[in-house]
Design a protein around this motif. Structure first.
Motif, PDB file in Angstrom:
ATOM      1  N   LEU A  35       0.825  -1.204   0.000  1.00 52.11           N
ATOM      2  CA  LEU A  35       0.000   0.000   0.000  1.00 52.11           C
ATOM      3  C   LEU A  35       0.867   1.264   0.000  1.00 52.11           C
ATOM      4  CD1 LEU A  35      -2.972  -0.751   2.442  1.00 52.11           C
ATOM      5  CD2 LEU A  35      -3.109  -0.214   0.007  1.00 52.11           C
ATOM      6  N   THR A  36       1.926   1.245   0.798  1.00 50.07           N
ATOM      7  CA  THR A  36       2.829   2.395   0.851  1.00 50.07           C
ATOM      8  C   THR A  36       3.455   2.647  -0.512  1.00 50.07           C
ATOM      9  OG1 THR A  36       3.345   1.978   3.182  1.00 50.07           O
ATOM     10  CG2 THR A  36       4.874   3.380   1.953  1.00 50.07           C
ATOM     11  N   ASP A  37       3.891   1.580  -1.170  1.00 49.26           N
ATOM     12  CA  ASP A  37       4.497   1.715  -2.500  1.00 49.26           C
ATOM     13  C   ASP A  37       3.489   2.277  -3.500  1.00 49.26           C
ATOM     14  OD1 ASP A  37       6.763   1.075  -4.414  1.00 49.26           O
ATOM     15  OD2 ASP A  37       5.119  -0.027  -5.343  1.00 49.26           O
ATOM     16  N   PHE A  38       2.252   1.805  -3.428  1.00 53.54           N
ATOM     17  CA  PHE A  38       1.222   2.331  -4.337  1.00 53.54           C
ATOM     18  C   PHE A  38       1.012   3.820  -4.118  1.00 53.54           C
ATOM     19  CE2 PHE A  38      -3.166   3.835  -4.321  1.00 53.54           C
ATOM     20  CZ  PHE A  38      -3.420   3.827  -5.687  1.00 53.54           C
ATOM     21  N   LEU A  39       0.922   4.222  -2.864  1.00 53.36           N
ATOM     22  CA  LEU A  39       0.642   5.623  -2.542  1.00 53.36           C
ATOM     23  C   LEU A  39       1.772   6.544  -3.013  1.00 53.36           C
ATOM     24  CD1 LEU A  39      -0.781   5.049   1.035  1.00 53.36           C
ATOM     25  CD2 LEU A  39      -2.085   5.883  -0.929  1.00 53.36           C
ATOM     26  N   CYS A  40       2.996   6.045  -3.009  1.00 50.15           N
ATOM     27  CA  CYS A  40       4.154   6.857  -3.392  1.00 50.15           C
ATOM     28  C   CYS A  40       4.436   6.825  -4.894  1.00 50.15           C
ATOM     29  CB  CYS A  40       5.408   6.371  -2.666  1.00 50.15           C
ATOM     30  SG  CYS A  40       5.400   6.653  -0.884  1.00 50.15           S
ATOM     31  N   ARG A  41       3.925   5.813  -5.582  1.00 48.21           N
ATOM     32  CA  ARG A  41       4.401   5.517  -6.937  1.00 48.21           C
ATOM     33  C   ARG A  41       4.202   6.653  -7.927  1.00 48.21           C
ATOM     34  NH1 ARG A  41       1.466   0.742  -8.598  1.00 48.21           N
ATOM     35  NH2 ARG A  41       2.754  -0.213  -6.980  1.00 48.21           N
ATOM     36  N   ARG A  42       2.992   7.197  -8.031  1.00 49.69           N
ATOM     37  CA  ARG A  42       2.723   8.194  -9.065  1.00 49.69           C
ATOM     38  C   ARG A  42       3.539   9.468  -8.827  1.00 49.69           C
ATOM     39  NH1 ARG A  42       2.153   8.864 -14.232  1.00 49.69           N
ATOM     40  NH2 ARG A  42       1.045  10.779 -14.787  1.00 49.69           N
ATOM     41  N   PHE A  43       3.593   9.928  -7.575  1.00 46.83           N
ATOM     42  CA  PHE A  43       4.393  11.113  -7.291  1.00 46.83           C
ATOM     43  C   PHE A  43       5.865  10.843  -7.573  1.00 46.83           C
ATOM     44  CE2 PHE A  43       6.907  13.916  -4.606  1.00 46.83           C
ATOM     45  CZ  PHE A  43       6.371  15.151  -4.936  1.00 46.83           C
ATOM     46  N   ARG A  44       6.320   9.641  -7.223  1.00 43.22           N
ATOM     47  CA  ARG A  44       7.718   9.279  -7.477  1.00 43.22           C
ATOM     48  C   ARG A  44       8.021   9.295  -8.977  1.00 43.22           C
ATOM     49  NH1 ARG A  44       7.791   4.449  -5.172  1.00 43.22           N
ATOM     50  NH2 ARG A  44       7.413   3.291  -7.093  1.00 43.22           N
ATOM     51  N   GLU A  45       7.112   8.765  -9.785  1.00 37.06           N
ATOM     52  CA  GLU A  45       7.328   8.715 -11.227  1.00 37.06           C
ATOM     53  C   GLU A  45       7.416  10.114 -11.833  1.00 37.06           C
ATOM     54  OE1 GLU A  45       5.001   4.479 -12.136  1.00 37.06           O
ATOM     55  OE2 GLU A  45       4.019   6.402 -12.509  1.00 37.06           O
ATOM     56  N   ILE A  46       6.547  11.019 -11.363  1.00 39.03           N
ATOM     57  CA  ILE A  46       6.548  12.379 -11.917  1.00 39.03           C
ATOM     58  C   ILE A  46       7.753  13.169 -11.421  1.00 39.03           C
ATOM     59  CG2 ILE A  46       5.309  14.574 -12.037  1.00 39.03           C
ATOM     60  CD1 ILE A  46       2.698  13.006 -11.795  1.00 39.03           C
ATOM     61  N   SER A  47       7.992  13.154 -10.103  1.00 42.31           N
ATOM     62  CA  SER A  47       9.044  13.997  -9.536  1.00 42.31           C
ATOM     63  C   SER A  47      10.449  13.497  -9.858  1.00 42.31           C
ATOM     64  CB  SER A  47       8.881  14.110  -8.019  1.00 42.31           C
ATOM     65  OG  SER A  47       9.055  12.862  -7.388  1.00 42.31           O
ATOM     66  N   SER A  48      10.572  12.257 -10.320  1.00 38.58           N
ATOM     67  CA  SER A  48      11.882  11.747 -10.720  1.00 38.58           C
ATOM     68  C   SER A  48      12.114  11.904 -12.221  1.00 38.58           C
ATOM     69  CB  SER A  48      12.021  10.270 -10.335  1.00 38.58           C
ATOM     70  OG  SER A  48      11.091   9.484 -11.058  1.00 38.58           O
ATOM     71  N   GLY A  49      11.104  12.414 -12.928  1.00 39.88           N
ATOM     72  CA  GLY A  49      11.222  12.609 -14.365  1.00 39.88           C
ATOM     73  C   GLY A  49      10.886  11.379 -15.184  1.00 39.88           C
ATOM     74  N   GLU A  50      10.435  10.285 -14.532  1.00 44.87           N
ATOM     75  CA  GLU A  50      10.081   9.067 -15.263  1.00 44.87           C
ATOM     76  C   GLU A  50       8.767   9.221 -16.018  1.00 44.87           C
ATOM     77  OE1 GLU A  50      10.050   5.773 -12.574  1.00 44.87           O
ATOM     78  OE2 GLU A  50      11.955   6.331 -11.652  1.00 44.87           O
ATOM     79  N   ALA A  51       7.888  10.047 -15.486  1.00 44.06           N
ATOM     80  CA  ALA A  51       6.604  10.323 -16.136  1.00 44.06           C
ATOM     81  C   ALA A  51       6.388  11.829 -16.135  1.00 44.06           C
ATOM     82  CB  ALA A  51       5.459   9.627 -15.396  1.00 44.06           C
ATOM     83  N   VAL A  52       5.623  12.319 -17.088  1.00 40.64           N
ATOM     84  CA  VAL A  52       5.404  13.766 -17.173  1.00 40.64           C
ATOM     85  C   VAL A  52       4.097  14.131 -16.479  1.00 40.64           C
ATOM     86  CG1 VAL A  52       6.694  13.995 -19.310  1.00 40.64           C
ATOM     87  CG2 VAL A  52       4.231  13.571 -19.408  1.00 40.64           C
ATOM     88  N   PRO A  53       4.046  15.324 -15.885  1.00 41.27           N
ATOM     89  CA  PRO A  53       2.790  15.794 -15.290  1.00 41.27           C
ATOM     90  C   PRO A  53       1.703  15.882 -16.353  1.00 41.27           C
ATOM     91  CG  PRO A  53       4.627  17.180 -14.610  1.00 41.27           C
ATOM     92  CD  PRO A  53       5.138  16.296 -15.712  1.00 41.27           C
ATOM     93  N   ASN A  54       0.481  15.653 -15.945  1.00 40.10           N
ATOM     94  CA  ASN A  54      -0.646  15.708 -16.880  1.00 40.10           C
ATOM     95  C   ASN A  54      -1.720  16.612 -16.303  1.00 40.10           C
ATOM     96  OD1 ASN A  54      -2.681  15.333 -18.718  1.00 40.10           O
ATOM     97  ND2 ASN A  54      -2.582  13.097 -18.699  1.00 40.10           N
ATOM     98  N   ARG A  55      -1.667  17.881 -16.660  1.00 43.17           N
ATOM     99  CA  ARG A  55      -2.597  18.854 -16.091  1.00 43.17           C
ATOM    100  C   ARG A  55      -3.962  18.817 -16.750  1.00 43.17           C
ATOM    101  NH1 ARG A  55       0.991  24.306 -15.971  1.00 43.17           N
ATOM    102  NH2 ARG A  55       1.668  23.511 -17.990  1.00 43.17           N
TER     103      ARG A  55
END
Length: 203
Positions: free
Chosen positions: A144-164
């Motif tokens: 659960l902890t990994d799920f909660l962190c995953r999306r923010f981690r992907e965006i803030s590490s540059g792995e995924a781009v923000p989608n406004r």
């Protein structure tokens, strides 16, 4: 001029235009001062970027510490609140913002520290949920902890781009995942069948 005013204006430009395309003269125009005066107060662009991002991360840390320590609200609702805030915050920046930042080790370490703190806060809140019998005994807190962190981690590490432009599904997603791991009492809290209420911290 107050440094916070300079940093707020600069971050707003970074958020809208990205870091690379924002120059010192544009910041100076927004502040209604000369580029020379801005340089005298803040140094070169690289120094200004460092000061702005450090302040931005410190502000997020203070918000996270304050919200996660609120014992008046169910830990389940705090998890939802923090998750929604983190995703909306990450998505508030232009798609190039984090990829540009991650090119320098200083910023990689800065955001990595914040992500680590975020994970610790989620885990602590999930532990409180288990102690209060809001989560089922067999729920995997690490997953659960990994799920909660995953999306923010992907965006803030540059792995995924923000989608406004994407629909805001953060609340629905996190509630759905949590509901699958909750006891009946926990589900009632997530459904709002109690006296507790919260408002998302406005960006």
């Amino acid at each position: 001029m107050e440094p916070n005013r300079i940093y707020d204006v600069t971050i707003a430009l970074f958020r809208r235009n990205g870091i690379r395309t924002t120059d010192m003269s544009e910041v100076a125009v927004q502040l209604k001062i000369s580029t020379y005066a801005l340089s005298e107060m803040c140094g070169d662009k690289r120094t200004l970027i460092r000061r702005c991002i450090r302040r931005e991360v410190e502000r997020e840390v203070r918000w996270l510490e304050k919200v996660s320590a609120d014992c008046r609200i169910s830990p389940l609702k705090l998890i939802v609140k923090i998750y929604m805030h983190s995703i909306r915050y990450a998505n508030s920046f232009t798609p190039t913002f984090f990829t540009e930042l991650m090119q320098e080790s200083y910023f990689r370490l800065l955001w990595a520290g914040y992500r680590m703190l975020l994970g610790k806060k989620y885990r602590k809140l999930l532990d409180r949920c288990r102690q209060q019998h809001l989560c089922t005994p067999d729920c995997d807190l690490s997953v659960l902890t990994d799920f909660l962190c995953r999306r923010f981690r992907e965006i803030s590490s540059g792995e995924a781009v923000p989608n406004r432009t994407a629909p805001d599904l953060s609340g629905f997603i996190v509630r759905s995942v949590l509901t699958g791991n909750c006891t009946l009492s926990g589900k009632r809290i997530l459904q709002g069948n109690n006296e507790e209420h919260y408002e998302l911290n406005a960006l």
